[in-house]
Write a protein that holds these residues in place. Structure first.
Motif, mmCIF file in Angstrom:
data_model
loop_
_atom_site.group_PDB
_atom_site.id
_atom_site.type_symbol
_atom_site.label_atom_id
_atom_site.label_comp_id
_atom_site.label_asym_id
_atom_site.label_seq_id
_atom_site.Cartn_x
_atom_site.Cartn_y
_atom_site.Cartn_z
ATOM 1 N N ASN A 10 2.450 6.632 -6.919
ATOM 2 C CA ASN A 10 1.080 7.751 -6.800
ATOM 3 C C ASN A 10 1.625 9.133 -7.116
ATOM 4 N N LEU A 19 2.604 1.201 -3.222
ATOM 5 C CA LEU A 19 1.509 1.452 -4.447
ATOM 6 C C LEU A 19 1.480 3.580 -3.850
ATOM 7 N N GLN A 20 1.309 4.185 -3.125
ATOM 8 C CA GLN A 20 0.683 5.997 -2.969
ATOM 9 C C GLN A 20 2.339 6.116 -3.211
ATOM 10 N N GLU A 34 1.208 -0.981 0.295
ATOM 11 C CA GLU A 34 0.007 -0.242 0.286
ATOM 12 C C GLU A 34 1.098 1.184 0.310
ATOM 13 N N ARG A 89 4.671 0.652 -10.675
ATOM 14 C CA ARG A 89 2.413 0.681 -10.159
ATOM 15 C C ARG A 89 1.802 0.052 -10.235
ATOM 16 N N THR A 90 1.816 -0.323 -11.787
ATOM 17 C CA THR A 90 0.755 -0.658 -11.608
ATOM 18 C C THR A 90 1.174 -2.967 -10.472
ATOM 19 N N ALA A 129 5.425 3.772 -14.462
ATOM 20 C CA ALA A 129 4.104 3.074 -14.661
ATOM 21 C C ALA A 129 4.392 1.547 -14.376
ATOM 22 N N LYS A 172 -5.232 -0.413 -19.768
ATOM 23 C CA LYS A 172 -4.871 1.250 -20.567
ATOM 24 C C LYS A 172 -3.778 1.974 -20.394
ATOM 25 N N LEU A 181 -0.470 -1.980 -7.435
ATOM 26 C CA LEU A 181 -1.499 -1.930 -7.102
ATOM 27 C C LEU A 181 -1.568 -3.371 -7.761
ATOM 28 N N ALA A 202 -1.511 -4.413 -3.754
ATOM 29 C CA ALA A 202 -2.714 -4.147 -2.522
ATOM 30 C C ALA A 202 -3.655 -3.597 -3.300
ATOM 31 N N ASN A 203 -3.847 -4.162 -4.616
ATOM 32 C CA ASN A 203 -5.954 -3.440 -4.421
ATOM 33 C C ASN A 203 -6.072 -4.769 -5.421
ATOM 34 N N GLU A 245 -7.971 -5.087 -10.346
ATOM 35 C CA GLU A 245 -8.056 -3.795 -10.603
ATOM 36 C C GLU A 245 -6.654 -3.509 -11.448
ATOM 37 N N THR A 283 -5.952 -1.873 -15.255
ATOM 38 C CA THR A 283 -5.309 -0.555 -15.414
ATOM 39 C C THR A 283 -4.167 -0.923 -16.429
#
Lengths: 116, 409
Positions: free
Chosen positions: B321, B317-318, B314, B336-337, B333, B355, B340, B343-344, B348, B352
């Protein structure tokens, strides 16, 4: 690639006092959303606005706070890159302000090339 | 230690300092003379020490020998030199040529000025790296070629052009003006950052060279942190990043050179000492008002050195961000994914990832394969195959091939 501005508007609820955990969760939602856009290389800049403000009117009339006459306030904005309105709107759909009953205004920039 | 080991360790430690001192005498435009004298000095040392014994204070020996060679050179080439560099004349008539004392703080000063000169904005990033390796780290041209995976000719050309630019741009060995230090320091830090990454992520098969690159970046960073004029928070943040990353150098590669993923590393092989040092630098970096990308990257690297999963990912990830809001890069990028995902959750992260427009990046396909794991075997396989098509790094290719093999078994 064009730039668009997303304006976050909502009606503040003065009775809502979030706990530290709720605040944390709210920040995470916003940051994850912004991070998502940034990870596509489409983020330009963002700013959150405080809840204070001054309203200036003609005739030297200055009043405190932007909410005297409008219920809805602007909580912040973000500038993003997108190919067109469709893409900008698609990105705006993930904005956490929507979960708070607010809405996002998506605006195109007017080109002022002569200023460059 | 044998004589040759002693010589090589002194060479590594003193070469760049000696060049800096010599350039402060001859001027940066005569850097080749400085290089010649330095090489001659070390050659003389190696011959003499093999014949006789290694002197008690080898460093002092080196400086004394270099001083003699400089004096001889000045006598011999006086007229020619004065033509090239009129400044030398006045200097010669003064005291320096006979009173050349080895003074630690002066050497350090020269060395820092040399760092600023090499990392001058007039020189391209690519050339800065080669020049830094040559002048600041004392690497031979073939070592640079091996570290940067280029041919020796390419490096020769690059160095030739960079040195020509040093002369043409009239870059001097001096401290940048006070109001310029911050800006110039940014260029220096970028170069050190790239130098470190060359070592840390390089595909060079030579393990020692890669490790040396990391150590050299740290050494140069330490020089900046030791001097009050350059000891800024972001310098300490960069050093913290170097320490945290280097702590895993031994754990990320198997004995036969295979790449080991972070999640599969043996935690006991992480260097606790370096992690502790990193924490010290990270604390020192937490002053001032500016949060640099080095602060964020150091914090991300800090969390990678911690145990426990939920809080760790977590936080990572922040930090990613925020990092992406300061500066976008494809690798950030992708990282970060991955954070993510940890963490999530997978769903999710997959949304992401789809995209992100990095079709031509092999790591993008590795990430997608990881995210399709347990969800869609066919897609997992096809993304690994795409990654293999795109990947040029030998170690990474071997890794991807193994992953594909695992799926087929």
């Amino acid at each position: 690639m064009k730039e668009f501005m997303l304006l976050f508007r909502s009606v503040p609820n003065p009775d809502f006092k979030p706990t530290a955990d709720q605040m944390q969760a709210e920040i995470k939602k916003w940051q994850d959303w912004i991070g998502d856009i940034a990870s596509q290389g489409k983020f330009v800049s963002t700013n959150q606005l405080t809840r204070t403000g001054r309203l200036v009117k003609a005739g030297n009339i200055v009043s405190d706070g932007p909410y005297a006459e409008v219920k809805e306030i602007m909580g912040g904005y973000m500038i993003i890159k997108a190919a067109d309105y469709d893409e900008a709107v698609e990105k705006a759909k993930g904005c956490p302000v929507l979960d708070m009953g607010g809405h996002v205004e998506v605006r195109d920039f007017m080109k002022l090339d002569h200023l460059d | 230690m044998t004589e040759s080991q002693i010589i090589s360790s002194i060479y590594k430690a003193e070469y760049s300092k000696l060049i800096s001192v010599l350039c402060s005498i001859f001027g940066l435009s005569n850097i080749e003379i400085a290089e010649d004298i330095a090489s001659d000095t070390f050659l003389a040392a190696s011959e003499s020490w093999k014949k006789k014994e290694v002197p008690e204070n080898p460093t002092a020996w080196i400086y004394a020998a270099a001083k003699n060679k400089t004096r001889d050179y000045l006598k011999r080439e006086k007229i020619k030199l004065e033509k090239i560099n009129p400044e030398l004349k006045s200097k010669q008539n003064n005291s320096y040529s006979l009173e050349w004392e080895v003074n630690e703080s002066e050497i350090e000063d020269n060395m820092l000025q040399m760092i600023f000169a090499v990392c001058h904005p007039a020189i391209s990033q690519e050339s800065q790296i080669s020049l830094a390796l040559r002048i600041l780290c004392g690497f031979g041209n073939d070592e640079i070629a091996s570290a940067l995976l280029c041919s020796k000719e390419t490096i020769n050309k690059r160095l030739y052009r960079a040195k020509k630019l040093l002369v043409e741009s009239q870059i001097k060995l001096e401290w940048p003006a006070k109001e310029e230090v911050q800006k110039r320091l940014d260029t220096v830090l970028t170069t050190l950052y790239l130098l470190f990454n060359e070592g840390y992520y390089s595909a060079s098969p030579d393990k020692n060279i890669r490790r040396d690159l990391c150590l050299e970046s740290m050494r140069l960073g330490l020089l900046l942190a030791h001097n009050p004029s350059t000891n800024f928070p972001r310098v300490n943040a960069l050093l913290a990043l170097f320490c945290f990353q280097s702590s895993r150098l031994m754990a990320r590669e198997s004995s036969n050179g295979d790449y080991i993923l972070y999640k599969d590393q043996d935690r006991n092989l992480w260097d606790e000492n370096l992690i502790n040092k990193g924490e010290i630098f990270l604390n020192r970096s937490s002053t001032g008002e500016k949060l640099s990308k080095y602060h964020l990257e150091a914090a991300i690297a800090f969390w990678h050195c911690q145990d426990g999963d939920s809080e760790k990912w977590e936080n990572i990830l922040q930090l990613y961000n925020y990092l992406l809001q300061i500066e976008y890069s494809p690798i950030t990028a992708l990282n970060r994914t991955y954070a993510l995902y940890r963490a999530n959750g997978r769903d999710e992260a997959l949304q992401t990832a789809l995209k992100i427009d990095l079709e031509k990046n092999h790591l993008y396909h590795c990430l997608l394969a990881e995210l399709y794991q347990t969800k869609n075997l066919e897609k997992q396989k096809s993304h690994l195959q795409k990654a293999l098509q795109l990947c040029k790094n030998k170690n990474e290719r071997a890794f991807i091939e193994k992953e594909i093999q695992k799926l087929e078994d």
